[in-house]
Motif scaffolding. Structure first.
Motif, PDB file in Angstrom:
ATOM      1  N   LYS A   1      57.998  35.008  37.981  1.00 35.96           N
ATOM      2  CA  LYS A   1      56.677  35.517  37.603  1.00 35.96           C
ATOM      3  C   LYS A   1      55.569  34.663  38.208  1.00 35.96           C
ATOM      4  O   LYS A   1      54.526  35.181  38.633  1.00 35.96           O
ATOM      5  N   LEU A   2      55.789  33.354  38.239  1.00 36.99           N
ATOM      6  CA  LEU A   2      54.770  32.445  38.767  1.00 36.99           C
ATOM      7  C   LEU A   2      54.568  32.596  40.266  1.00 36.99           C
ATOM      8  O   LEU A   2      53.545  32.158  40.810  1.00 36.99           O
ATOM      9  N   GLU A   3      55.529  33.193  40.933  1.00 36.29           N
ATOM     10  CA  GLU A   3      55.401  33.424  42.370  1.00 36.29           C
ATOM     11  C   GLU A   3      54.548  34.644  42.689  1.00 36.29           C
ATOM     12  O   GLU A   3      54.140  34.848  43.831  1.00 36.29           O
TER      13      GLU A   3
ATOM     14  N   ILE B   1      50.652  38.783  34.719  1.00 42.72           N
ATOM     15  CA  ILE B   1      49.932  39.180  33.505  1.00 42.72           C
ATOM     16  C   ILE B   1      50.619  38.604  32.275  1.00 42.72           C
ATOM     17  O   ILE B   1      51.824  38.791  32.075  1.00 42.72           O
ATOM     18  N   ALA B   2      49.853  37.902  31.468  1.00 41.24           N
ATOM     19  CA  ALA B   2      50.333  37.409  30.174  1.00 41.24           C
ATOM     20  C   ALA B   2      49.577  38.147  29.077  1.00 41.24           C
ATOM     21  O   ALA B   2      48.374  38.389  29.182  1.00 41.24           O
ATOM     22  N   TYR B   3      50.315  38.515  28.039  1.00 40.41           N
ATOM     23  CA  TYR B   3      49.689  39.299  26.964  1.00 40.41           C
ATOM     24  C   TYR B   3      50.112  38.767  25.608  1.00 40.41           C
ATOM     25  O   TYR B   3      51.169  38.166  25.439  1.00 40.41           O
TER      26      TYR B   3
ATOM     27  N   PHE C   1      47.193  33.141  35.491  1.00 36.94           N
ATOM     28  CA  PHE C   1      47.589  34.388  34.841  1.00 36.94           C
ATOM     29  C   PHE C   1      46.369  35.238  34.494  1.00 36.94           C
ATOM     30  O   PHE C   1      45.319  34.720  34.102  1.00 36.94           O
ATOM     31  N   LYS C   2      46.517  36.540  34.640  1.00 39.25           N
ATOM     32  CA  LYS C   2      45.572  37.491  34.078  1.00 39.25           C
ATOM     33  C   LYS C   2      45.923  37.669  32.610  1.00 39.25           C
ATOM     34  O   LYS C   2      47.091  37.929  32.273  1.00 39.25           O
ATOM     35  N   ILE C   3      44.949  37.513  31.717  1.00 38.36           N
ATOM     36  CA  ILE C   3      45.217  37.575  30.285  1.00 38.36           C
ATOM     37  C   ILE C   3      44.766  38.920  29.721  1.00 38.36           C
ATOM     38  O   ILE C   3      43.623  39.346  29.919  1.00 38.36           O
ATOM     39  N   LYS C   4      45.699  39.573  29.020  1.00 44.29           N
ATOM     40  CA  LYS C   4      45.393  40.808  28.304  1.00 44.29           C
ATOM     41  C   LYS C   4      45.673  40.584  26.814  1.00 44.29           C
ATOM     42  O   LYS C   4      46.755  40.129  26.448  1.00 44.29           O
ATOM     43  N   ILE C   5      44.679  40.897  25.999  1.00 45.73           N
ATOM     44  CA  ILE C   5      44.852  40.797  24.550  1.00 45.73           C
ATOM     45  C   ILE C   5      44.764  42.200  23.966  1.00 45.73           C
ATOM     46  O   ILE C   5      43.752  42.896  24.120  1.00 45.73           O
ATOM     47  N   LEU C   6      45.847  42.618  23.337  1.00 47.43           N
ATOM     48  CA  LEU C   6      45.890  43.920  22.685  1.00 47.43           C
ATOM     49  C   LEU C   6      45.329  43.789  21.276  1.00 47.43           C
ATOM     50  O   LEU C   6      45.854  43.030  20.455  1.00 47.43           O
TER      51      LEU C   6
ATOM     52  N   LEU D   1      51.010  47.921  29.439  1.00 44.04           N
ATOM     53  CA  LEU D   1      50.094  46.871  29.898  1.00 44.04           C
ATOM     54  C   LEU D   1      50.639  46.097  31.090  1.00 44.04           C
ATOM     55  O   LEU D   1      50.018  45.131  31.536  1.00 44.04           O
ATOM     56  N   ASP D   2      51.812  46.515  31.596  1.00 43.89           N
ATOM     57  CA  ASP D   2      52.394  45.921  32.804  1.00 43.89           C
ATOM     58  C   ASP D   2      52.587  44.407  32.654  1.00 43.89           C
ATOM     59  O   ASP D   2      52.208  43.607  33.513  1.00 43.89           O
ATOM     60  N   VAL D   3      53.212  44.034  31.555  1.00 46.61           N
ATOM     61  CA  VAL D   3      53.285  42.636  31.133  1.00 46.61           C
ATOM     62  C   VAL D   3      54.373  41.867  31.881  1.00 46.61           C
ATOM     63  O   VAL D   3      55.504  42.335  32.022  1.00 46.61           O
ATOM     64  N   ASP D   4      54.029  40.664  32.343  1.00 39.83           N
ATOM     65  CA  ASP D   4      55.014  39.737  32.904  1.00 39.83           C
ATOM     66  C   ASP D   4      55.480  38.728  31.863  1.00 39.83           C
ATOM     67  O   ASP D   4      56.652  38.331  31.842  1.00 39.83           O
ATOM     68  N   VAL D   5      54.550  38.297  31.017  1.00 43.63           N
ATOM     69  CA  VAL D   5      54.848  37.305  29.982  1.00 43.63           C
ATOM     70  C   VAL D   5      54.297  37.813  28.655  1.00 43.63           C
ATOM     71  O   VAL D   5      53.135  38.221  28.564  1.00 43.63           O
TER      72      VAL D   5
END
Length: 320
Positions: free
Chosen positions: A26-28, A33-35, A63-68, A167-171
């Protein structure tokens, strides 16, 4: 900063990362995206701040941060009408911004996507793969222990898994109470052709009354926008058993909010009681567990620091 250094930083202050090999992948990515998700159902408190600190770190690591802001989840959980919940969601977003998440943070209401056909298709698909026994195991503790849980309680974890896809979450980041749902996601998402997220679990704060979880519904919390007098009052009344370190909420507050930002804490005491102390985390634990440090002296030191720590948050809330 190389990937191994980033992983070591992410590991700090967590209880579990599942798993590190996937995290490296994911880091590569250019902008992973982290949520995390929160029910808009009450005050934002220091228990929430634990996960926000980790979100801020992930943000700093690219990371792009998404908060639901999970309004439908809150509705299913009996937290009010959708209109009432939406008002709380706006307040919650303001609180999370006050805690220092930058302007790139994306706040998303669940109701903006959770009625779309592609979302409901995922929920139905997951429903065919999940037994009632497994769904019940993934419910929150209150629902699991209920004699008569609602269908909504079983839908909740399936929707949370579908959220990760939408949300296309990686983390996926959450406290340990989220672990059962996240493990269900890792098990079932590959069955519908979706990659499971890396799961990062942070500690839960004990409530000020000694309960196993700080919670706005139980009133055992310090809200991030509490006034100075309220913080001091709550700390002074809190559970803080003499010589006991494990499960002591005041010790936990020191560990998570003081020693993560500075090496020592100042404990102010009258000369007749030994005078002031400047203690490292180890010194604090040793002195408290031996009985050399009185609970009230510990409470005074922690409350003074928390008042200063939350000063900028209070200012933000007042001015925005």
């Amino acid at each position: 900063m190389d990937i191994d250094t980033k992983i070591n930083l992410i590991k700090e202050g967590t209880l579990e990362v599942i798993n590190f090999e996937e995290l490296k992948e994911k880091l590569e990515k250019e902008s992973p995206i982290a949520y995390t998700g929160y029910e808009p159902s009450g005050k934002i408190h220091l228990g929430h701040a634990i996960t926000v600190m980790k979100l801020k770190q992930l943000q700093n690591l690219g990371f792009k941060i998404k908060i639901l802001l999970a309004d439908y989840h809150a509705y299913l959980n009996g937290k009010g009408t959708l209109e009432e919940i939406e008002k709380i969601a706006k307040y919650n977003e303001k609180c999370f911004r006050a805690l220092g998440l930058d302007d790139s943070t994306e706040f998303i209401l669940g109701s903006t996507f959770q009625t779309k056909p592609e979302y409901t298709d995922k929920v139905y698909n997951l429903a065919t793969l999940t037994t009632l026994v497994r769904a019940k195991r993934s419910m929150d503790q209150v629902s699991r222990n209920s004699e008569n849980p609602k269908v909504a309680d079983a839908m909740y974890p399936l929707m949370q898994i579908a959220d990760m896809v939408a949300l296309d979450v990686d983390v996926a980041l959450g406290g340990m109470e989220q672990r059962k749902i996240q493990m269900l996601a890792r098990e079932n998402l590959p069955k519908i052709g979706k990659n499971p997220p890396v799961c990062i679990h942070t500690p839960l704060l004990h409530g000020l009354d000694g309960d196993e979880k700080m919670s706005s519904s139980k009133g055992n919390f310090i809200a991030i926008d509490d006034k100075e007098s309220e913080i001091k009052k709550k700390i002074n009344k809190s559970f803080c058993p003499i010589k006991e370190v494990d499960g002591n909420p005041i010790i936990e507050l020191a560990m998570h909010f003081i020693f993560t930002n500075q090496e020592k804490i100042l404990i102010e005491r009258p000369e007749k009681f030994g005078g002031n102390l400047e203690l490292s985390e180890k010194e604090l634990i040793d002195m408290y567990s031996s009985g050399e440090l009185h609970p009230m002296d510990l409470k005074n030191g922690v409350s003074k620091y928390l008042i200063e720590y939350l000063a900028d948050v209070r200012k933000f809330m007042e001015n925005n």
